[in-house]
Design a protein around this motif. Structure first.
Motif, PDB file in Angstrom:
ATOM      1  N   ALA A  26      46.575  42.949  46.230  1.00 21.36           N
ATOM      2  CA  ALA A  26      47.893  42.405  45.893  1.00 21.36           C
ATOM      3  C   ALA A  26      47.676  41.314  44.870  1.00 21.36           C
ATOM      4  O   ALA A  26      46.564  40.821  44.699  1.00 21.36           O
ATOM      5  CB  ALA A  26      48.585  41.843  47.138  1.00 21.36           C
ATOM      6  N   GLY A  27      48.766  40.916  44.198  1.00 22.08           N
ATOM      7  CA  GLY A  27      48.662  39.841  43.221  1.00 22.08           C
ATOM      8  C   GLY A  27      48.340  40.384  41.839  1.00 22.08           C
ATOM      9  O   GLY A  27      48.181  41.596  41.657  1.00 22.08           O
ATOM     10  N   ASP A  28      48.257  39.476  40.874  1.00 27.22           N
ATOM     11  CA  ASP A  28      48.083  39.888  39.489  1.00 27.22           C
ATOM     12  C   ASP A  28      46.911  39.160  38.850  1.00 27.22           C
ATOM     13  O   ASP A  28      46.609  38.024  39.186  1.00 27.22           O
ATOM     14  CB  ASP A  28      49.342  39.568  38.681  1.00 27.22           C
ATOM     15  CG  ASP A  28      50.506  40.424  39.136  1.00 27.22           C
ATOM     16  OD1 ASP A  28      50.331  41.651  39.205  1.00 27.22           O
ATOM     17  OD2 ASP A  28      51.564  39.857  39.483  1.00 27.22           O
ATOM     18  N   VAL A  29      46.274  39.849  37.907  1.00 26.46           N
ATOM     19  CA  VAL A  29      45.209  39.244  37.111  1.00 26.46           C
ATOM     20  C   VAL A  29      45.675  39.253  35.658  1.00 26.46           C
ATOM     21  O   VAL A  29      46.105  40.286  35.151  1.00 26.46           O
ATOM     22  CB  VAL A  29      43.902  40.055  37.223  1.00 26.46           C
ATOM     23  CG1 VAL A  29      42.796  39.379  36.418  1.00 26.46           C
ATOM     24  CG2 VAL A  29      43.498  40.211  38.673  1.00 26.46           C
ATOM     25  N   MET A  53      43.088  31.561  29.608  1.00 24.36           N
ATOM     26  CA  MET A  53      42.249  32.707  29.334  1.00 24.36           C
ATOM     27  C   MET A  53      42.229  33.653  30.520  1.00 24.36           C
ATOM     28  O   MET A  53      42.310  34.868  30.373  1.00 24.36           O
ATOM     29  CB  MET A  53      40.828  32.204  29.024  1.00 24.36           C
ATOM     30  CG  MET A  53      39.901  33.264  28.539  1.00 24.36           C
ATOM     31  SD  MET A  53      40.596  34.287  27.259  1.00 24.36           S
ATOM     32  CE  MET A  53      40.673  33.145  25.908  1.00 24.36           C
ATOM     33  N   LEU A  54      42.123  33.081  31.710  1.00 25.86           N
ATOM     34  CA  LEU A  54      42.122  33.917  32.917  1.00 25.86           C
ATOM     35  C   LEU A  54      43.067  33.285  33.922  1.00 25.86           C
ATOM     36  O   LEU A  54      43.050  32.063  34.125  1.00 25.86           O
ATOM     37  CB  LEU A  54      40.715  33.989  33.522  1.00 25.86           C
ATOM     38  CG  LEU A  54      40.615  34.665  34.891  1.00 25.86           C
ATOM     39  CD1 LEU A  54      40.810  36.158  34.772  1.00 25.86           C
ATOM     40  CD2 LEU A  54      39.271  34.378  35.548  1.00 25.86           C
ATOM     41  N   GLY A 101      46.960  36.029  28.922  1.00 26.39           N
ATOM     42  CA  GLY A 101      48.386  36.281  29.007  1.00 26.39           C
ATOM     43  C   GLY A 101      48.763  37.738  29.237  1.00 26.39           C
ATOM     44  O   GLY A 101      49.923  38.052  29.434  1.00 26.39           O
ATOM     45  N   ARG A 102      47.788  38.642  29.218  1.00 33.12           N
ATOM     46  CA  ARG A 102      48.105  40.049  29.453  1.00 33.12           C
ATOM     47  C   ARG A 102      47.718  40.437  30.869  1.00 33.12           C
ATOM     48  O   ARG A 102      46.635  40.109  31.333  1.00 33.12           O
ATOM     49  CB  ARG A 102      47.342  40.935  28.467  1.00 33.12           C
ATOM     50  CG  ARG A 102      47.779  40.776  27.035  1.00 33.12           C
ATOM     51  CD  ARG A 102      46.733  41.357  26.124  1.00 33.12           C
ATOM     52  NE  ARG A 102      46.383  42.723  26.539  1.00 33.12           N
ATOM     53  CZ  ARG A 102      46.974  43.803  26.052  1.00 33.12           C
ATOM     54  NH1 ARG A 102      47.903  43.691  25.139  1.00 33.12           N
ATOM     55  NH2 ARG A 102      46.618  45.000  26.464  1.00 33.12           N
TER      56      ARG A 102
END
Lengths: 747, 253
Positions: free
Chosen positions: B74-77, B20-21, B81-82
């Motif tokens: 930086a990095g991704d959330v 989910m996250l 899955g989106r």
């Protein structure tokens, strides 16, 4: 009975207009936290726009009104939100206040540029003033429409704020913008909406009021200030109470006009009545809770002794240069910069250190000037002393009831005091307190003869100091410089003293101060008294420079730019006093002599500068100071710079060249010094850094771990060391696909 | 938007449930001060994950980044899955993410009812939300015309929780639920968290004082100084807890 009804209707109409305007003000304040001093000015612009469309272009009434309310008002609101108000989050009350006051000033300037103030304009009431008979009297259609509109606005706002999601969200944003966003609301859109409605309501008020008054920019913008008193009735929160306040104010206004006996003492009272009511209502406010922690973006470090001394020397030198090189025609204009500078300086301990707001410093200055005029006859220097003492006492008296107020309420209370003085007290003829006779016996003896401006202007004689009459412009300039430098030193001393630290502590957290046993009352009282006394001194000096003073020199509006410029300069820095003086009384006159048309745009520019404050809430002084930081720390360069400047000045004194080359030479020397100092600083730093990095590379172990990431960037070595210190080295994790928590760190 | 449904099929081999996250290598800073130094954190669909750690570890900042209130340097959330970097908090809130912030997540000057009305942005009507909230917390119905600021601490926290649950979020993020509340109330609230988790909502809980939350969590992670330093089953974490805190405070409860 008939007169009573007539004045009741007049009063109710005024009340309706106040109510419309005040409700718009309350709306924007509660939903955005910005008390919009320019709210009246928006109404004023709308009134002018209405005149333009209806009277100049002959558009039908309804079209002109609708364009004003549905197009121009909302557009202006959106523009204000986007360009000005959005940047004000997290700034102090003083900053927010200055931005909206600047907006007020700029809008008055704009109106004067667009619509030549020397041309008379009239706007006729709706339906050309037709009336309907109502018993013994008549009510005009315009009055009727105004009252109905106010009722509709009241109902509409009530529905909007309690029934609609947008309205409820608008109130939610006041409590917690971030939480509103977490609920899915778009905070910016909400703010835009409230500014649009607020401006539209201001425009409505402007259109309704304009036919019953003169179309004059500053008059209209400030007439609407009276509506603020109504808003205060509702404590800037409750709309129903705001409407009650508007009715009380409107009726009071109507009946005072109708029934007040006409004599020299009371004619001007109705003008001051809203201000008096405002003051009374503010006093009736319930005790607020002590503030705990306030988070603001402003930062005001204490001046260094060296910096302060240097500043004093430079100012003294500058004053002497001006005194010896300027023509006797220019000198009186420019020496005022130090008098205004002292008045501005008096705001620094109050606004900058203690976080209290006063909009009546110029009124204190007016009292100082009056004292000087009446006591300092024939140059008696006692005038200065009396000015300081009287203003100190008056300041304490004003502060005493206002002590319970904070922020915007304090600003309004002091504004009310200023309006009260300049609309009524300064226009009183001479009067006596006592004697009161009962029959043939004197009950109360003659106490005092009071005299303000004696219904016009009073003369202030130049001062005699130690037998020397400070009468020539040169001597006056020197006196002004010296007095300014003394006041500057006092303010710097206060900032570094125990008293100054108390003021700062009080600004940061009153609750904490109270728990330490700090006497909040005494501290606030003394800072108010001290600051008023300094303003009084400035006013007395200003009076001697002007030789004759009139009340309009010291009115409320004239005081606003001083307050603005101090905050723009950086209210916590003593140098902001000089900044205000120089920008208002040296740069502006200078620019006007260079560019003739500049005077026309002066207000817009001044306002624009204040509006810019929203971007840099700590003010300009620290920015200017950082530019000179290298110079300030470089003694050899300073000394050589000062020597060169003195030589240039000496050249001017023996008439080698006129003023212009000297100014340019001084400027070149200064810029050169700044450049050289920065260069020297860079070189010195380069050497220092080389030394530091050499040492650090040899000794990674010395880096304090708790500061890693703050002062030193994370490196793999430091991470390893952290893990070792924390005892985490033995713990290892494996990534088992996306559905588990993986270990942090660089992978 | 299908983000409210936890399942998503990728490929033909086997259905893989996207977490989910998910935070990947997230860094964040306040001005020039780095707070998060690369956080990797996964909240699998339908699970309760506890994020623990002492004061100043960066837990709240992690939540702010996840919910769009603070930008990631930086990095991704990822949410379901989106990739949602740069999405505004209100957009995420309308798409099924609910953060109950530290302290009291209520508007003190609005009535209880009006507090609930503000929640209608996620697509539910006023009456639906009111019904759902009063069904779960009957005490709120009694207090509906009262200003939220005059409620007790526990009631305020209930109101904040009601907000979160009434909109049927897919992901619920709770920050310091227990702050300033009596132990009994805390227990009740965590009982509720367990119930909600049983309904299939993914939950990320942040707590400074840890024991109570470990009872409901399926996995837990410990954060120290902007890093995740421990991860595991609640029992494992409980054993190493005092070591991780390193004197950062007692861990009773």
């Amino acid at each position: 009975m008939e007169t009573f009804l007539v004045y009741t209707f007049i009063g109710l109409t005024t009340a309706a207009i106040y109510a419309v305007i005040a409700s718009g003000l309350v709306l924007t304040y509660t939903t955005t936290g910005v008390f919009n001093f320019a709210h009246g000015a928006i109404g004023m612009l709308a009134a002018f726009a209405y005149w333009q469309m209806h009277e100049a272009w002959h558009w039908p009434t309804l079209v002109a009104v609708l364009v004003d309310l549905l197009v121009l008002g909302p557009l202006l609101g959106l523009f204000l939100e986007r360009v000005i108000m959005r940047g004000l989050g997290g700034t102090s009350e003083a900053t927010k206040l200055v931005v909206s006051i600047s907006l007020l000033v700029a809008m008055i300037g704009l109106a004067n540029v667009l619509w030549n103030p020397d041309v008379g304009r009239t706007v006729y009431p709706f339906f050309n003033g037709r009336k309907i008979r109502l018993g013994p009297t008549a009510l005009s259609y315009h009055q009727l429409i105004t009252i109905i509109v106010a009722i509709l606005v009241a109902l509409g706002l009530r529905l909007l704020l309690t029934r609609s999601r947008l309205g409820v969200t608008m109130r939610a944003v006041v409590d917690d913008p971030a939480l509103t966003q977490l609920n899915g609301a778009h905070p910016t859109r909400v703010a835009q909406f409230s500014w649009a409605i607020g401006c539209s309501l201001a425009a409505l008020g402007g259109v309704l009021v304009v036919s019953s008054t003169v179309l004059n920019a500053s008059g209209l913008a400030l007439l609407i200030v009276n509506a603020y008193a109504a808003a205060i009735f509702g404590r800037l929160r409750s709309l129903p109470l705001t409407f009650v306040g508007a009715i009380i104010l409107g009726l009071a206004d109507g009946y005072l006009r109708g029934y007040l006996p006409q004599n020299d003492y009371l004619t001007a009272l109705p003008l001051a009545a809203p201000a008096i009511l405002l003051f009374i209502v503010l006093l009736a406010m319930p005790n607020r809770r002590l503030r705990t922690h306030v988070r603001t973006r402003e930062y005001f470090p204490a001046p260094t002794v060296r910096g302060a001394v240097l500043f004093c020397i430079v100012v003294l030198l500058g004053g002497l240069m001006m005194a010896t090189t300027m023509s006797t025609i220019d000198l009186p204009t420019y020496s005022q910069l130090f008098a205004i500078g002292i008045i501005a300086l008096s705001l620094v301990p109050l606004v900058g250190f203690a976080g209290q707001i006063s909009l009546c410093q110029l009124s204190f200055a007016g009292i100082g000037a009056v004292c000087m005029a009446h006591v300092g006859i024939n140059g008696n220097p006692l005038g200065f002393v009396v000015a300081i003492l009287v203003c100190g006492v008056v300041g304490a008296l004003v502060a005493l009831p206002a002590l319970r107020l904070q922020g915007i309420y304090l600003a309004l209370a002091t504004a009310a005091f200023a309006v009260f003085l300049d609309q009524w007290v300064f226009h009183l003829p001479d009067f006596d307190v006592g004697p009161i006779h009962l029959g043939s016996t004197t009950v109360v003896p003659h106490i005092m003869h009071f005299s303000t401006f004696s219904l016009g202007s009073v003369n202030v004689s130049t001062v005699k100091l130690f037998g020397y009459n400070v009468i020539t412009p040169t001597a006056q300039m020197v006196l002004a410089t010296v007095l300014f430098v003394i006041c500057f030193a006092i303010v710097c001393f206060i900032r570094r003293s125990r008293f100054g630290r108390r003021l700062l502590a009080m600004r940061d957290s009153e609750a904490a101060c109270a728990t330490f046993g700090l006497d909040l009352l005494g501290t606030r009282l003394s800072v108010f008294a001290m600051s008023a006394a300094m303003a009084g001194l400035g006013g007395a000096l200003y009076g001697t420079q002007l030789t004759a003073v009139t009340p309009d020199r010291f009115n409320f509006v004239a005081g606003l730019p001083i307050f603005m410029m101090v905050v723009v300069g950086g209210a916590g820095f003593a140098s902001a006093g000089l900044f205000a003086g120089v920008s208002l009384n040296a740069l502006l006159p200078f620019m006007t002599t260079v560019f003739n048309s500049f005077g026309k745009y002066q207000l817009i520019l001044t306002g624009g500068v204040g509006i810019g404050l929203g971007r840099e809430p700590s003010g300009a002084a620290p920015q200017i100071a950082t530019g000179f930081i290298a110079l300030r720390e470089d003694l050899p360069v300073i000394v050589s710079m000062l020597c060169l400047m003195v030589v240039t000045w000496a050249g001017r004194l023996i008439n080698l060249y006129p003023n212009w080359p000297m100014l340019i030479a001084l400027f070149v020397i200064f810029v050169g010094a700044v450049a050289i100092a920065s260069r020297r600083r860079l070189v010195a730093r380069g050497i220092a850094r080389a030394a530091v990095t050499g040492a650090a590379a040899a000794d990674v172990e010395e880096v304090p771990l708790e500061w890693v990431g703050v002062t030193v960037p994370w490196t793999p070595e430091l991470l390893a060391k952290t893990e070792q210190v924390l005892g985490l080295g033995s713990v290892t994790y494996e990534a088992v696909g996306a559905a588990t928590i993986r270990r942090g760190g660089a992978s | 938007m299908t983000t409210t449904g936890p399942a998503r099929t990728t490929g033909a081999v086997a259905p893989v449930v996207a977490p989910m996250l998910e935070l990947r290598g997230v860094r964040a800073a306040y001005d020039s001060i780095d707070v998060l130094h690369g956080i990797d954190l996964v909240v699998p669909a339908g699970q309760v994950i506890a994020l623990l750690g002492p004061n100043g570890a960066g837990k709240t900042t992690t939540l702010k980044v996840a919910s769009g209130l603070h930008p990631a340097a930086a990095g991704d959330v990822f949410i379901a899955g989106r990739r949602v970097n740069g999405a505004r908090a209100d957009e995420l809130a309308c798409r099924g993410l609910c953060l109950v912030p530290e302290g009291r997540g209520v508007f003190p000057n609005l009535t209880v009812r009006e507090n609930l009305w503000v929640m209608t942005y996620a697509g539910r009507s006023r009456s639906e939300i009111e019904e759902a909230a009063y069904a779960r917390f009957p005490v709120l119905a009694e207090r509906r015309h009262q200003h939220a600021g005059t409620l007790s601490g526990g009631e305020q926290q209930m109101l904040a929780m009601a907000r979160g649950l009434a909109t049927d979020p897919a992901l619920l993020i709770l920050d310091e639920l227990s702050m300033g509340l009596a132990p009994l109330v805390v227990e009740q609230l965590y009982g509720l968290v367990a119930d909600v988790a049983a309904e299939g909502v993914s939950i990320l809980v942040v707590e400074q004082f840890a024991r109570v939350v470990l009872g409901v969590a399926s996995r837990a992670a410990v954060m120290v100084a902007g890093h995740i330093v421990h991860e595991g089953l609640p029992a494992e974490i409980e054993a190493t807890l005092s070591e991780s805190y390193l004197g950062a405070g007692e861990t009773e409860h």
